[in-house]
Write a protein that holds these residues in place. Structure first.
Motif: not given
Length: 245
Positions: A140, A155, A195, A205
């Motif tokens: 991720s 983020y 995402y 997402g």
């Protein structure tokens, strides 16, 4: 025909990655913790004319299941060309660092980190005979320590803490594994699918599953002169696709 094993592939990005590899002529072993769900996913692919696929029961949280899957796969093929460590869990939200129970940290790490290591260790011998072996660890963008300390990042300090930490650890494993295999034909890379709208995040997402899977498949099918030890993330680095660690 090249072969691929994908963990957690009965749905979502793993399932789509299996589909895209099949379309490129690979024989896919579709890994699923629940064999019945895996068989259902295989049936869907076969209904689309993609027949070079079969389910493999593998629970990455269980050493017994991983070893059984290795025995099963070894009876079916002598060479595994691609391993995609896709199985993962979020651990639920929210996950504030001081309030999240230690059991959640352990549960998330068991799947996202230790599970990927255990599967890689179990199947590495089957990959060594391959001409162009490829290992893809699905990570991720949240696992980038650089981005998590950049206040301008979109983020910045997103806090599923156990999940973020498990992916940062997986990234570290990827770096070391790639280095240890640097003088071989292996290519080992971490890929952030982005995402993506899946049930993993309650379909929140903005990304699509086909696009996410395409990022994974690109790393799984790198040419002989392709890079190793990279962290691919279009979310973190839209211009280059290479994320800082």
């Amino acid at each position: 025909m090249k072969t691929a094993l994908i963990t957690g592939a009965n749905k979502s990005i793993g399932f789509e990655a299996a589909k895209q590899l099949l379309q490129q002529g690979y024989y896919v072993y579709l890994g699923s913790r629940d064999l019945q769900k895996g068989a259902g996913a295989v049936s869907q692919l076969q209904a689309e004319g993609l027949t070079s696929v079969e389910p493999i029961e593998i629970d990455v949280d269980s050493a017994e299941s991983i070893n059984a899957a290795r025995v099963t796969l070894g009876q079916k093929t002598q060479v595994l060309d691609v391993l995609i460590n896709n199985a993962g869990i979020s651990g639920g939200l929210p996950q504030p660092s001081l309030e999240t129970d230690i059991s959640i940290y352990k549960e998330v790490f068991e799947t996202n980190f230790f599970g990927a290591i255990a599967v890689t260790q179990a199947f590495l011998d089957l990959m060594k005979p391959a001409a162009e072996p490829r290992i893809v660890n699905v990570t991720s963008g949240l696992g980038s320590l650089t981005m998590q300390t950049t206040p301008t990042w979109k983020y910045f300090m997103v806090k599923p803490t156990a999940y973020v930490a498990s992916k940062a650890a997986l990234n570290a494993f990827t770096i070391v594994l790639a280095h240890e295999l640097r003088d071989t034909a292996f290519k080992v890379n971490a890929v952030d699918p982005g995402y993506t709208a899946t049930d993993f995040n309650h379909h929140s997402g903005p990304g699509t599953v086909p696009d996410a899977a395409a990022r994974v498949v690109k790393a799984a099918t790198l040419a002989q002169d392709g890079p190793t030890g990279q962290f691919y993330s279009d979310d973190n680095a839209p211009e280059t696709g290479i994320s800082p660690w």
